[in-house]
Scaffold this active site. Sequence first.
Site, PDB file in Angstrom:
ATOM      1  N   ARG A  46       0.850  -1.199   0.000  1.00  0.00           N
ATOM      2  CA  ARG A  46       0.000   0.000   0.000  1.00  0.00           C
ATOM      3  C   ARG A  46       0.882   1.245   0.000  1.00  0.00           C
ATOM      4  O   ARG A  46       0.544   2.266  -0.580  1.00  0.00           O
ATOM      5  CB  ARG A  46      -0.958   0.010   1.208  1.00  0.00           C
ATOM      6  CG  ARG A  46      -1.752   1.310   1.323  1.00  0.00           C
ATOM      7  CD  ARG A  46      -3.045   1.208   2.138  1.00  0.00           C
ATOM      8  NE  ARG A  46      -2.960   0.307   3.262  1.00  0.00           N
ATOM      9  CZ  ARG A  46      -2.320   0.557   4.414  1.00  0.00           C
ATOM     10  NH1 ARG A  46      -1.726   1.716   4.598  1.00  0.00           N
ATOM     11  NH2 ARG A  46      -2.295  -0.335   5.366  1.00  0.00           N
ATOM     12  N   TYR A  98     -17.024  17.660 -14.398  1.00  0.00           N
ATOM     13  CA  TYR A  98     -17.348  16.241 -14.324  1.00  0.00           C
ATOM     14  C   TYR A  98     -18.355  15.977 -13.200  1.00  0.00           C
ATOM     15  O   TYR A  98     -18.154  16.405 -12.056  1.00  0.00           O
ATOM     16  CB  TYR A  98     -16.055  15.457 -14.096  1.00  0.00           C
ATOM     17  CG  TYR A  98     -16.278  13.986 -13.980  1.00  0.00           C
ATOM     18  CD1 TYR A  98     -16.760  13.259 -15.053  1.00  0.00           C
ATOM     19  CD2 TYR A  98     -16.044  13.315 -12.785  1.00  0.00           C
ATOM     20  CE1 TYR A  98     -16.996  11.901 -14.945  1.00  0.00           C
ATOM     21  CE2 TYR A  98     -16.271  11.955 -12.667  1.00  0.00           C
ATOM     22  CZ  TYR A  98     -16.752  11.254 -13.753  1.00  0.00           C
ATOM     23  OH  TYR A  98     -16.983   9.913 -13.627  1.00  0.00           O
ATOM     24  N   ASP A 170      -7.896  19.754 -13.395  1.00  0.00           N
ATOM     25  CA  ASP A 170      -8.230  18.420 -13.894  1.00  0.00           C
ATOM     26  C   ASP A 170      -7.926  18.440 -15.393  1.00  0.00           C
ATOM     27  O   ASP A 170      -8.632  19.068 -16.181  1.00  0.00           O
ATOM     28  CB  ASP A 170      -9.711  18.135 -13.613  1.00  0.00           C
ATOM     29  CG  ASP A 170     -10.158  16.761 -14.098  1.00  0.00           C
ATOM     30  OD1 ASP A 170      -9.488  16.198 -14.985  1.00  0.00           O
ATOM     31  OD2 ASP A 170     -11.188  16.268 -13.611  1.00  0.00           O
ATOM     32  N   LYS A 195      -9.090   7.501 -18.803  1.00  0.00           N
ATOM     33  CA  LYS A 195      -9.458   8.077 -20.095  1.00  0.00           C
ATOM     34  C   LYS A 195      -8.268   8.030 -21.058  1.00  0.00           C
ATOM     35  O   LYS A 195      -7.812   6.964 -21.392  1.00  0.00           O
ATOM     36  CB  LYS A 195     -10.003   9.491 -19.871  1.00  0.00           C
ATOM     37  CG  LYS A 195     -10.971   9.616 -18.664  1.00  0.00           C
ATOM     38  CD  LYS A 195     -12.262   8.853 -18.852  1.00  0.00           C
ATOM     39  CE  LYS A 195     -13.116   8.738 -17.583  1.00  0.00           C
ATOM     40  NZ  LYS A 195     -13.389   9.963 -16.844  1.00  0.00           N
TER      41      LYS A 195
HETATM   42  C1  LIG Z   1     -13.787  10.340 -15.564  1.00  0.00           C
HETATM   43  C2  LIG Z   1     -13.394  11.644 -15.031  1.00  0.00           C
HETATM   44  C3  LIG Z   1     -13.043  11.804 -13.678  1.00  0.00           C
HETATM   45  C4  LIG Z   1     -13.134  10.676 -12.674  1.00  0.00           C
HETATM   46  O1  LIG Z   1     -12.261   9.644 -12.961  1.00  0.00           O
HETATM   47  P1  LIG Z   1     -12.540   8.079 -12.624  1.00  0.00           P
HETATM   48  O2  LIG Z   1     -11.301   7.429 -13.112  1.00  0.00           O
HETATM   49  O3  LIG Z   1     -13.770   7.686 -13.357  1.00  0.00           O
HETATM   50  O4  LIG Z   1     -12.723   7.975 -11.156  1.00  0.00           O
HETATM   51  C5  LIG Z   1     -12.617  13.046 -13.261  1.00  0.00           C
HETATM   52  N1  LIG Z   1     -12.565  14.098 -14.118  1.00  0.00           N
HETATM   53  C6  LIG Z   1     -12.906  13.986 -15.413  1.00  0.00           C
HETATM   54  C7  LIG Z   1     -12.820  15.182 -16.301  1.00  0.00           C
HETATM   55  C8  LIG Z   1     -13.330  12.771 -15.915  1.00  0.00           C
HETATM   56  O5  LIG Z   1     -13.695  12.674 -17.199  1.00  0.00           O
END
Ligand SMILES: *Cc1c(COP(=O)(O)O)cnc(C)c1O
Length: 379
Positions: A46, A98, A170, A195
Site C-alpha cells: 500500500r 465532471y 483536472d 481516459k
Molecule cells: C472520468 C473523469 C473523472 C473521474 O475519474 P474516474 O477514473 O472515473 O474515477 C474526473 N474528471 C474527469 C474530467 C473525468 O472525465
Amino acid sequence: MKLSTKLIHAGIEPDPSTGAIMTPIYQTSTYVQSAPGVHKGYEYARSQNPTRSALESALAHIENGRHGLCFSSGVAATDAVLRLLVPGDEVIAANDMYGGTYRLFTKIFEKAGIRFHFVDMQEASAILPHINANTKLIWAETPTNPLMNIVDIAALAAIANQHKIMFCVDNTFASPYLQNPLDLGADLVLHSATKYLGGHSDVIHGCLVMKSDELREKLYFIQKACGAVPGPQDCFLVLRGLKTLHVRMDRHCSNGEAIAHWLRNHPKIGKVYWCGFEDHPGYAVAKKQMRGFGGMMSFTLKDDSVETAKKVLSSTKVFALAESLGGVESLINHPASMTHASIPREERLRNGLSDSLIRLSVGIEDADDLIEDLQQAIS
Ligand SMILES: *Cc1c(COP(=O)(O)O)cnc(C)c1O
C-alpha cells in the site's frame, strides 16, 4: 527530451534483476527484510510498489512536475486533494465539470464542513468576489465536460498565487499531450487515467502530479493513510497506454476536427460545442494554452427534443453508447441521463447542459466510417 520520447522512456528503467524492458507487474503485498527495518525502500505494497513507482515517475516527467502519485481512480485522486482541507475551508470550483467531481464535493465534502462556490470561470476574474480568508483551493477543468468551455489556466494561476490559494487543474480532457497546467502556474494536475492516459477502456485509474516537495509529502501521507491505491496490473496498463499517447492523440485530434466541421455543416444539427472552432468564445485561450483541440465534443439537434436525441443515441453502430471517454473506440453519451445525472436538473439547465445534449468521444477509427455512422443515425 521531447514529449513523444518522454512518453516512451521517461522514468522507466529496465528491470534491475532481469533487464526486462517492460516494467514487470510486481504482484506482491509485502517485501522481505534482511533484518528489522533493513530493506530496499519497499516495506508493504500500500505504501510502495515498484510498478506504481515507475508509473508515478513517468507521469511526473510527462506533466513537467517533480512528483506523481497514483490512485485507484480519478475520483480517489480528487478525494485525496480534498482531504488536505479542514472544516471551514472554502473551495472555488467550475460550475460546469465532471458529474462525479460535483457529487464528491456536494454529497461528501459539504457534509464534512467544506464550503463550495461553483463559478463560471471563463472569465478568470469572476472568481475574485468569492475569494476570502477561508479560500484554500481553486478547482478547474479545461476544456470542461461536457460543454467544452475553456478557462485560462495562466490567468487563474496568477490569481491563485497572488492570494496563496492552491490551484488544481483536472487535465483529463486535454491529456498532457495537448496541455501542461504546471507550466502555466498550477500547483497540482489531476488525471482520470481511465481516459486518454490508459486509452484502451480497460482500466480505472487516477493520478496527481505536482512540483512541490511539501505538497507531495502531504498527499503521499493521504495516499498511504487512506489507502486508495491502484494495483500493479492497473499501473502496468497505464504505463503501456502512455507509450502511444502521442500517436493516439494526433488521430483523436484530426478525427475530432473532421467530425466537428461535418456536424456543424449538417442541416439537422443545432449547436456544436468544440473548442477548435475559431468563433468558440474560448478559442484564443485554447490556442494559447493547448497544442491541439482533441476529440471531445457535444452537440444538439435542431429538433431539440429529448426523444429525437435518444433516437440518435440508440442508432449509431460504430459509436458505442457508453459512459467514459478517451479510449481508442468512439463513444456517444447522453450527459443528462448518464455522466451528468448526479447534477440536479435545474443546476444543469442553468449551466447550459440541456436534456437533449449529445456528447461524443471521437476515437481513432477511420474518420469516414465515423461520419457515415453519424450520418445514418441523424438522418
Ligand atoms: C472520468 C473523469 C473523472 C473521474 O475519474 P474516474 O477514473 O472515473 O474515477 C474526473 N474528471 C474527469 C474530467 C473525468 O472525465
